[in-house]
Design a protein around this motif. Structure first.
Motif, PDB file in Angstrom:
ATOM      1  N   SER A  19      42.647  32.442  44.172  1.00  0.00           N
ATOM      2  CA  SER A  19      42.994  33.858  44.224  1.00  0.00           C
ATOM      3  C   SER A  19      42.124  34.588  45.234  1.00  0.00           C
ATOM      4  CB  SER A  19      42.815  34.497  42.848  1.00  0.00           C
ATOM      5  OG  SER A  19      41.431  34.560  42.517  1.00  0.00           O
ATOM      6  N   ARG A  20      42.617  35.725  45.715  1.00  0.00           N
ATOM      7  CA  ARG A  20      41.827  36.505  46.669  1.00  0.00           C
ATOM      8  C   ARG A  20      40.559  37.017  46.006  1.00  0.00           C
ATOM      9  NH1 ARG A  20      42.170  42.217  49.315  1.00  0.00           N
ATOM     10  NH2 ARG A  20      40.903  41.876  51.163  1.00  0.00           N
ATOM     11  N   SER A  21      40.635  37.377  44.720  1.00  0.00           N
ATOM     12  CA  SER A  21      39.430  37.839  44.028  1.00  0.00           C
ATOM     13  C   SER A  21      38.374  36.748  43.980  1.00  0.00           C
ATOM     14  CB  SER A  21      39.778  38.305  42.606  1.00  0.00           C
ATOM     15  OG  SER A  21      40.466  39.540  42.626  1.00  0.00           O
ATOM     16  N   GLU A  31      39.920  42.350  43.558  1.00  0.00           N
ATOM     17  CA  GLU A  31      40.622  42.599  44.815  1.00  0.00           C
ATOM     18  C   GLU A  31      40.861  44.096  45.010  1.00  0.00           C
ATOM     19  OE1 GLU A  31      44.901  41.489  46.962  1.00  0.00           O
ATOM     20  OE2 GLU A  31      44.340  40.565  45.048  1.00  0.00           O
ATOM     21  N   GLU A  32      41.269  44.770  43.936  1.00  0.00           N
ATOM     22  CA  GLU A  32      41.496  46.210  44.037  1.00  0.00           C
ATOM     23  C   GLU A  32      40.195  46.961  44.286  1.00  0.00           C
ATOM     24  OE1 GLU A  32      43.659  47.174  40.438  1.00  0.00           O
ATOM     25  OE2 GLU A  32      45.512  47.259  41.594  1.00  0.00           O
ATOM     26  N   ARG A  52      38.029  34.302  46.153  1.00  0.00           N
ATOM     27  CA  ARG A  52      37.499  34.155  47.512  1.00  0.00           C
ATOM     28  C   ARG A  52      36.535  35.287  47.843  1.00  0.00           C
ATOM     29  NH1 ARG A  52      42.986  33.275  48.616  1.00  0.00           N
ATOM     30  NH2 ARG A  52      43.101  35.238  49.795  1.00  0.00           N
ATOM     31  N   LEU A  53      36.876  36.515  47.412  1.00  0.00           N
ATOM     32  CA  LEU A  53      35.989  37.652  47.659  1.00  0.00           C
ATOM     33  C   LEU A  53      34.645  37.445  46.967  1.00  0.00           C
ATOM     34  CD1 LEU A  53      38.432  40.680  47.288  1.00  0.00           C
ATOM     35  CD2 LEU A  53      37.140  40.059  49.336  1.00  0.00           C
ATOM     36  N   GLU A 110      39.263  47.058  47.842  1.00  0.00           N
ATOM     37  CA  GLU A 110      40.056  47.979  48.653  1.00  0.00           C
ATOM     38  C   GLU A 110      39.340  49.321  48.850  1.00  0.00           C
ATOM     39  OE1 GLU A 110      43.887  48.263  46.854  1.00  0.00           O
ATOM     40  OE2 GLU A 110      44.453  46.201  47.372  1.00  0.00           O
ATOM     41  N   ASP A 142      43.937  38.140  37.931  1.00  0.00           N
ATOM     42  CA  ASP A 142      42.988  38.005  39.047  1.00  0.00           C
ATOM     43  C   ASP A 142      43.036  39.196  40.007  1.00  0.00           C
ATOM     44  OD1 ASP A 142      45.410  37.629  40.277  1.00  0.00           O
ATOM     45  OD2 ASP A 142      45.015  35.575  40.946  1.00  0.00           O
ATOM     46  N   GLU A 143      43.537  40.337  39.545  1.00  0.00           N
ATOM     47  CA  GLU A 143      43.769  41.474  40.428  1.00  0.00           C
ATOM     48  C   GLU A 143      42.591  42.448  40.569  1.00  0.00           C
ATOM     49  OE1 GLU A 143      47.588  44.248  40.821  1.00  0.00           O
ATOM     50  OE2 GLU A 143      46.510  44.618  38.955  1.00  0.00           O
TER      51      GLU A 143
END
Length: 481
Positions: free
Chosen positions: A9-11, A429-430, A13-14, A433, A425-426
Motif C-alpha cells: 500500500s502507499r501508506s 496516505e491522506e 511505502r510512505l 496529502e 490502509d488509507e
C-alpha cells in the motif's frame, strides 16, 4: 512486514520513507457484540442487559411526525462495508498482523459501540457494564501490547464512580482512559427515568429536556478528586462523546446536518469548562485529549479566550463597567442635542446595565494574569485529535493566526474501523496529502503523526511506551523535548 495483498500500500511505502514511527492517536475497535454480551452473561451479569436488547422500530420506518414526537435523530452505520476490513478491526490478531499495511507502528484504540455505555442512565448498569467492557478488552487485546493499547471506559456521572473506574482500569493494566465529554442531568420538574428503570443508551426526550454538566463550571459535583486521581494513576484522559441531539444538531431527517461539528462542539465545551472552571490552574499536569473534532475548534477557543480576557477579564472588565460613566456629562451632552431631555434625571439617562449589580469577571476561577497564562495552560493541558483528511489541521500549526504564535497541539487520529474511513490502509496516505498540499511541512507532519501523540500519551508516564514497538523512538522524542 505482514501483507494480505501482493502490492504494498502507499501508506506502507510512505512509512518506510518517513524514517520515524507513526503513532495513531485514535484508532477504533469494532466490537463483536454477541461475544461481549456472552462475556457479560458468563460473568453473572446478564440482568444488566435488560432493556438494551429489545428490538425497536428502525428509524427509517418512523414517520417524521413520529421522529419529532420522540426527538429521534437519524444515525449512520457503525462498521466498514468491506468484509476483509471488518474482519480486521473486529479481530485483535488480524488487526495486529495487518497494522503495517496502514503504515502505523503503534495505535491507541478506542471503543465504537462501547463508548455509548458511558451514557447509560441507570447507575448500576452503566458502572458495571463499563467495568466488564474494560475487563473484556484487556483480555482480548492484552497479548498485543507491543502494537496496541486500549483506552478504558471511565463513566463520569459522579466523582466516586469515575475514581473507582480509574482504579479498576489501572489494575487491569490500562494506560489511558476515555471519559464522556459531558453528562446529561435532569431539570427539576421534568420527567426523568426512575432509579430502578432499565433504559437504553439513547433517550433523546430526556436528553433534550435535561442540562449538560461538563465537570468544570456549574457542575453539581466537585470533580477535582477525579483530576487528582488521573494524575496519581498516570492516566491521561481522552474525551470522545457525540454531540448529536443538541438543539442545533437535532434534525429528525438529515444525519449530515447533525454530524457536522458535533464532536468538535462536545470536546470544545469540555475544554472551555475545565479552563474557565480553573481546573488547568489547579492541575497543571492534567492532560486531556478531545478526539475526532479536529484542531480548528481548539484554535478558535484559544483565540477567543485571549480576546475575551483582554476585554472582559481581570482589570479590563472593571474598566468597561458602564457604572463608571460620567452621568452628568451624558445628561449635558444629550440635553444640548435635545432640550426636551432635560426633564430626565442623570440616573435615567446615564446608561448602566439593567439587572447587573456588580462587575463580573468570568476568568476569576481560571486565575489568569496574562495572555501567557492562557497560552501555557490551554496549549499544554489540551490536545486535539484530528482525522487524517482534515485540511484544518494546518491552522493548528500556523503561528500567524494565534496569540503569541502558540501552537495548539494536534495529533493524528486514523479513525480506523469506522464506516466513513473506507479503506484500512488509507489514513496515513491522506495525512501525507497535508504536506503535498502545502498545509504542513515535513517537520510539522512528524509532530502531527508522531511527536504530539507521544507527548500526550506519555505526559504522565515516561514509560508509557516501554515494551512497545516504538519504545526507543518514543524515548528519544521525549528526551529531545
Amino acid at each position: 512486514m505482514s501483507q494480505s495483498t501482493q502490492v504494498q500500500s502507499r501508506s506502507a511505502r510512505l512509512r518506510e520513507e518517513l524514517g520515524y514511527p507513526v503513532l495513531d492517536g485514535d484508532g477504533h475497535i469494532v466490537e463483536l457484540l454477541p461475544v461481549f454480551l456472552d462475556f457479560v452473561r458468563d460473568n453473572g451479569h446478564g440482568a444488566l442487559l435488560e432493556g438494551m436488547l429489545t428490538r425497536r422500530r428502525a428509524i427509517e420506518d418512523l414517520s417524521l411526525d413520529e421522529r419529532r414526537q420522540g426527538g429521534v435523530c437519524p444515525h449512520s452505520w457503525h462498521v466498514p462495508s468491506s468484509a476483509e476490513y471488518y474482519a480486521t478491526v473486529t479481530s485483535p490478531k488480524r488487526y495486529h498482523d495487518r497494522l503495517d499495511e496502514a503504515g502505523i507502528d503503534f495505535a491507541v484504540l478506542y471503543p465504537t459501540m462501547g463508548i455509548a455505555l458511558l451514557q447509560l442512565l441507570h447507575d448500576e448498569q452503566r458502572i458495571m457494564l463499563c467495568r466488564l467492557y474494560n475487563e473484556f478488552m484487556a483480555d482480548q487485546y492484552g497479548p498485543y501490547g507491543d502494537r496496541f493499547t486500549v483506552a478504558a471506559l471511565i463513566p463520569m456521572n459522579s466523582p466516586d464512580e469515575a475514581i473507582a473506574a480509574m482504579e479498576h482500569a489501572k489494575g487491569l493494566g490500562s494506560k489511558v482512559a476515555v471519559m464522556a465529554s459531558h453528562v446529561h442531568r435532569p431539570v427539576p420538574g421534568v420527567p426523568w427515568p426512575p432509579d430502578d428503570a432499565w433504559t437504553d443508551v439513547r433517550v433523546p426526550e430526556w436528553e433534550t429536556h435535561g442540562w449538560v454538566d461538563t465537570f468544570g463550571i456549574d457542575s453539581i459535583y466537585d470533580y477535582d478528586p477525579v483530576w487528582a486521581k488521573a494524575i496519581e494513576l498516570q492516566l491521561p484522559l481522552s474525551a470522545h462523546t457525540a454531540g448529536i441531539g443538541a438543539s442545533d444538531r437535532a434534525s429528525i431527517s438529515n444525519f449530515v446536518f447533525n454530524q457536522i461539528g458535533h464532536f468538535a462542539a462536545a470536546g470544545g465545551a469540555l475544554a472551555k469548562s475545565l479552563f474557565l472552571g480553573g481546573v488547568t490552574a489547579r492541575f497543571p499536569d492534567l492532560r486531556v485529549a478531545l478526539l475526532e473534532g479536529g484542531a480548528a475548534v481548539g484554535v478558535q477557543i484559544y483565540v477567543s479566550l485571549v480576546g475575551n480576557w483582554l476585554k472582559r477579564g481581570g482589570a479590563a472588565i472593571a474598566a468597561l463597567n458602564p457604572e463608571n460613566m460620567d452621568k452628568e456629562l451624558v445628561v449635558k451632552l444629550l440635553v444640548e442635542s435635545d432640550p426636551r431631555l432635560a426633564r430626565y434625571s442623570a440616573e435615567q439617562l446615564g446608561g448602566g446595565s439593567a439587572g447587573m449589580t456588580r462587575v463580573r469577571d468570568d476568568y476569576i476561577a481560571a486565575d489568569i494574569n496574562s495572555v501567557e497564562d492562557i497560552r501555557d495552560r490551554f496549549c499544554t493541558n489540551f490536545y486535539w485529535g484530528c482525522e487524517a483528511d482534515d485540511p484544518l489541521v494546518g491552522v493548528a500549526f500556523d503561528p500567524r493566526v494565534t496569540p503569541l504564535g502558540a501552537l495548539v497541539p494536534a495529533f493524528f487520529a486514523s479513525d480506523l474501523g469506522h464506516w466513513d474511513v473506507p479503506e484500512f490502509d488509507e489514513p496515513l496516505e491522506e495525512a501525507f496529502e497535508l504536506v503535498e498540499h502545502g498545509l504542513l511541512d515535513a517537520d510539522q507532519l512528524r509532530d502531527f503523526i508522531f511527536v504530539n501523540p507521544v507527548r500526550f500519551y506519555a505526559s504522565l508516564n515516561a514509560e508509557f511506551f516501554s515494551g512497545t514497538a516504538i519504545e526507543k523512538e518514543a524515548a528519544a522524542a521525549l528526551t529531545s523535548m
